[in-house]
Enzyme design. Structure first.
Site, PDB file in Angstrom:
ATOM      1  N   HIS A 170       0.929  -1.204   0.163  1.00 14.92           N
ATOM      2  CA  HIS A 170       0.170   0.000   0.040  1.00 14.92           C
ATOM      3  C   HIS A 170       0.871   1.155  -0.046  1.00 14.92           C
ATOM      4  O   HIS A 170       1.969   1.100   0.489  1.00 14.92           O
ATOM      5  CB  HIS A 170      -1.080   0.132   1.105  1.00 14.92           C
ATOM      6  N   CYS A 171       0.270   2.329  -0.549  1.00  9.97           N
ATOM      7  CA  CYS A 171       0.744   3.492  -0.521  1.00  9.97           C
ATOM      8  C   CYS A 171      -0.215   4.308   0.322  1.00  9.97           C
ATOM      9  O   CYS A 171      -0.655   4.306   1.280  1.00  9.97           O
ATOM     10  CB  CYS A 171       1.100   4.043  -1.810  1.00  9.97           C
ATOM     11  N   SER A 172      -0.677   5.465  -0.722  1.00 14.65           N
ATOM     12  CA  SER A 172      -1.995   6.126  -0.040  1.00 14.65           C
ATOM     13  C   SER A 172      -3.030   5.642  -0.652  1.00 14.65           C
ATOM     14  O   SER A 172      -3.828   5.160  -0.289  1.00 14.65           O
ATOM     15  CB  SER A 172      -1.604   7.529  -0.144  1.00 14.65           C
TER      16      SER A 172
END
Length: 377
Positions: free
Chosen positions: A280-282
């Site tokens: 995940h990132c944002s």
């Protein structure tokens, strides 16, 4: 395979550098091809049925970054998921210190989330927080903003919201995942990109799960590696979780160093994996998609070369289109797409150089072995 992809394939006897030299405009041409192949599918609202349901509205960090129905991760719905204090609107989050003092806080399910559903997805989607206070409650559902990628090898998801942290850990447990790759900081440019879902010391409780901090290692400009013990209070079982956070990747940008990023990838690969790698990132599309594209091709190259001592063919546009058909917007920008090529090229060269050194060393060792015993005066 769609014949139109053939033009972009890098053959085993070629290289990415040759590909760039022979096709100076290949980045723009290939990325435009990817957009053409995927943009219509991302606009079909019927593909996002669960993500667009009112009860799931506040579970989306961004109103225009949603998972396809057919590839979304589903979490189980249990009768006692929300029973922790006879209050079905709250989530228990507690901080337990070594003195066994329990400091609980409750988060209203309807207090945090997206302010509304606008466009489903656009290729120019900004990774900016669309969140708001929200005044609509949610009900229990199997929905989480997460997608299976590469036939379940990876799960790409948004950075957890406060009201989805319990769902996040539930997904980790149910998918038997032991590796989490985090490609964002909690806050960037004064905007929240990911709510903190782990303890820095001691332990915290998230619904029916306790996450216990074990240790961490920091390598400046590359990563923070954390180890947790995840306990499921319903069956009293525990698992080890490895959390890798890449700390220097700017939103919408690319890492400054391909070498540093590949070191990060090697740290991730050092741990034996169970279940899908959760990335995940944002928003879970740009940086996450870039990581998955690089990691999957580098892994394929290394495995193929180890077994057959020759390089496999590479078709990055085909891979990215396949990824975007599993989660919209994967590898979000042209710069991220270019970075994929640069990192893959460096990783391939590293494998080839190691093999050359190995062969030279083997040749030297054979030539250094005396054919007869030592001579004596």
């Amino acid at each position: 395979m769609d014949e139109s992809f053939d033009a972009f394939e890098i053959k085993p006897n070629s290289s990415i550098i040759e590909h760039f030299n022979n096709h100076p405009t290949c980045i723009d041409k290939e990325f435009n091809f990817i957009l053409q192949k995927t943009e219509l599918r991302a606009l079909e609202t019927d593909k996002f049925r669960s993500a667009l349901e009112a009860k799931n509205k506040l579970k989306n960090r961004y109103s225009n970054v949603l998972p396809f129905e057919e590839t979304r991760v589903k979490i189980n719905i249990d009768d006692d998921d929300d029973d922790e204090d006879d209050n079905e609107d709250d989530i228990i989050v507690s901080n337990n210190n070594n003195n066994n003092n329990n400091n609980e806080k409750r988060i209203k399910r309807n207090s945090i989330g997206s302010s509304g559903q606008s466009d489903v997805m656009s290729n120019s989607s900004d990774e900016e927080d669309h969140g708001g206070s929200g005044d609509e409650g949610t009900t229990l559902s199997d929905y989480i903003n997460a997608s299976f990628i590469n036939n379940g090898t990876y799960i790409c998801t948004q950075g957890p919201l406060l009201n989805t942290i319990v769902d996040f850990w539930k997904m980790i447990w149910e998918q038997n995942s032991n590796i989490i790759v985090m490609l964002t900081r909690e806050e960037e440019n004064f905007k929240t990109k990911c709510d903190k879902y782990w303890p820095d010391k001691d332990e915290e409780r998230y619904g029916n799960f306790i996450v216990k901090f074990d240790n961490n290692i920091t390598i400046p400009d590359i990563l923070i590696r954390r180890e947790f013990t995840l306990e499921n209070l319903k069956d009293n079982k525990t698992r080890k979780i490895y959390h890798f956070q890449y700390t220097t990747w700017p939103d919408h940008g690319t890492p400054v160093s391909t070498t540093g990023f590949l070191k990060f990838v090697s740290f991730v690969d050092h741990e034996k994996r169970s279940g899908p790698i959760v990335v995940h990132c944002s928003a879970g599309i740009g940086r996450s998609g870039t990581f998955v594209a690089i990691h999957s091709i580098v892994a394929k190259f290394a495995k193929h070369y180890d077994e057959k001592k020759q390089a496999p063919s590479i078709n990055l546009p085909k891979l990215v289109v396949e990824m975007r058909n599993e989660r919209p917007g994967m590898v979000q920008t042209r710069d991220q797409y270019r970075f994929c090529y640069l990192a893959i090229s460096e990783a391939m060269n590293t494998v080839l150089k190691k093999e050359q050194k190995k062969r030279k060393g083997l040749s030297y060792s054979y030539s250094s072995i005396p054919l007869t015993g030592p001579e004596h005066d």
